[in-house]
Design a protein around this motif. Structure first.
Motif: not given
Length: 414
Positions: A248, A306, A368, A373-374, A377
């Motif tokens: 990441m 993230g 993921i 990624y966001q 997270s």
């Protein structure tokens, strides 16, 4: 004269502390050395990294499964026996892997089983001491400091089977040497229906008093099982970020390999600092409120990570998150120890953690791939927020149990 005392926990003394920490380190060292183990297996057997990884993973899974199966015995009179048998098996298994190439795979598997007995016995022994928070902090500092040294020294000698697996065998033998001093578990009094604390030779009071604690209630048993489930889910949410942190960071924050090294080493340093702080603070702020705050703070930091695109900021947030994670981990362990002085719930804690964390690379990669990624997270952060509620409730229950036992002791002494 025999006196009844509801306080079955003992103060932390050098012999019992040394035994508990030594046995725990011996059992858990394979987890810390797993990258070195993969390299040693790959080189010795001339296989690819995937095959070597599966062999090491099998050894660690056997450690977790053996720890779960054997944990109930460690809450009773067989704790020292489990520790000695487990450490003997680990020493022989890892020793065979270090010295005989033909026995490397079976040796690692057998050694993993033996290590499971060691971590269960050490986990149960942690519950024998007073002030679980301070004990967890000291344990984290001692184990973290020693493991850091071992991790730094072994590559200097060489990542060969004799050094990597030999170190595991050596620490198993050292743990076996100190295992005699493990604090003993309470045993059930068949007449009183309560738990009577077996006295270690160094702890026998001159009055010959017998210490008794009430048998665990259904509420405590439910809380114990609940804590194991919460801890496993929390471990998955935390270690998913640890496993995917490098990927990441490189993709969204242009984090270099050198930067990742700084983040990982800084995270280790943060964990040691956290252990020192907990060792100093102990239970001054209670147990429930700090645990809830830590889980909420950890959730926020995971979400922030993230959305961080600057490499320096990514490193800072990563270190801050891992420091919070380390303190929360120790509070979870302290909570499990506070639930039962015999170690019924602290014995399987490291085993359930291993089961959860072993799956995190696959889980993290899948999340993921689906959420980005966001989204990844945010999902991890929400998991921390949700788990804070049951974790706090169980921690609060342990505080109430301690107050009840203290009240009983005051009444008896009056």
């Amino acid at each position: 004269m025999t006196a009844i005392d509801f306080g079955t926990r003992v103060p932390l003394r050098l012999p019992t502390a040394t035994a508990t920490f030594a046995v725990g380190i011996a059992g858990y060292l394979g987890v810390n050395l797993s990258p070195y183990m993969i390299t040693a297996v790959q080189a010795a057997l001339a296989i690819d990294v995937l095959e070597a990884s599966w062999i090491v993973t099998a050894s660690l899974f056997l450690t977790a499964l053996a720890g779960l199966v054997i944990a109930p015995l460690c809450a009773g009179t067989l704790r020292s026996t489990v520790a000695r048998v487990g450490l003997t098996i680990a020493a022989l298994g890892f020793g065979a892997a270090a010295l005989v190439p033909a026995l490397m795979i079976p040796g690692l598997l057998v050694g993993g089983v033996g290590a499971g007995g060691a971590i269960a016995a050490a986990g149960a022994a942690m519950a024998a001491f007073r002030n679980p928070e301070r004990v967890a902090g000291i344990s984290g500092l001692v184990k973290g400091g020693l493991v850091t040294i071992v991790i730094a020294v072994i590559p200097l000698i060489g990542l060969a089977p004799i050094t990597v697996f030999g170190a595991l065998s050596l620490f198993s033998l050292l743990g076996l040497l100190f295992s005699t001093w493990l604090p003993a578990a309470p045993v059930l009094d068949p007449q009183a229906g309560a738990a009577v604390a077996e006295a270690m030779p160094i702890e026998v009071p001159s009055t010959g008093a017998i210490r008794i604690t009430p048998a665990p209630s259904p509420t405590v048993k439910l809380a114990g099982f609940g804590l194991l489930v919460v801890f496993t889910l929390w471990a998955v949410s935390e270690d998913s970020l640890w496993a995917m942190g490098g990927v990441m960071g490189a993709d969204q924050a242009d984090l270099t390999p050198e930067g990742l090294g700084i983040a990982l080493s800084g995270a280790t340093a943060g964990a040691l600092i956290a252990a020192v702080l907990l060792m100093i603070v102990g239970d001054k702020f209670g147990r429930a409120v700090p645990l809830v705050i830590l889980l909420l703070a950890g959730g926020v930091l995971k979400i922030v990570e993230g959305f961080t695109t600057d490499p320096t900021a990514f490193i800072v947030v990563f270190i801050a998150w891992n420091t919070v994670y380390a303190v929360a981990f120790m509070f979870f362990f302290a909570t499990s120890a506070a639930l039962d002085s015999g170690g019924r719930w602290s014995a399987p804690m490291l085993s359930v953690y291993l089961v959860g964390s072993a799956l995190t690379p696959v889980i993290g990669a899948a999340l993921i791939n689906i959420l980005g990624y966001q989204g990844f997270s945010i999902t991890l952060g929400i998991a921390s927020f949700m788990l804070a509620v049951p974790a706090g409730a169980i921690a609060l229950l342990t505080t109430r149990l301690e107050r009840t036992n203290t009240h009983h002791m005051e009444e008896i002494n009056a």
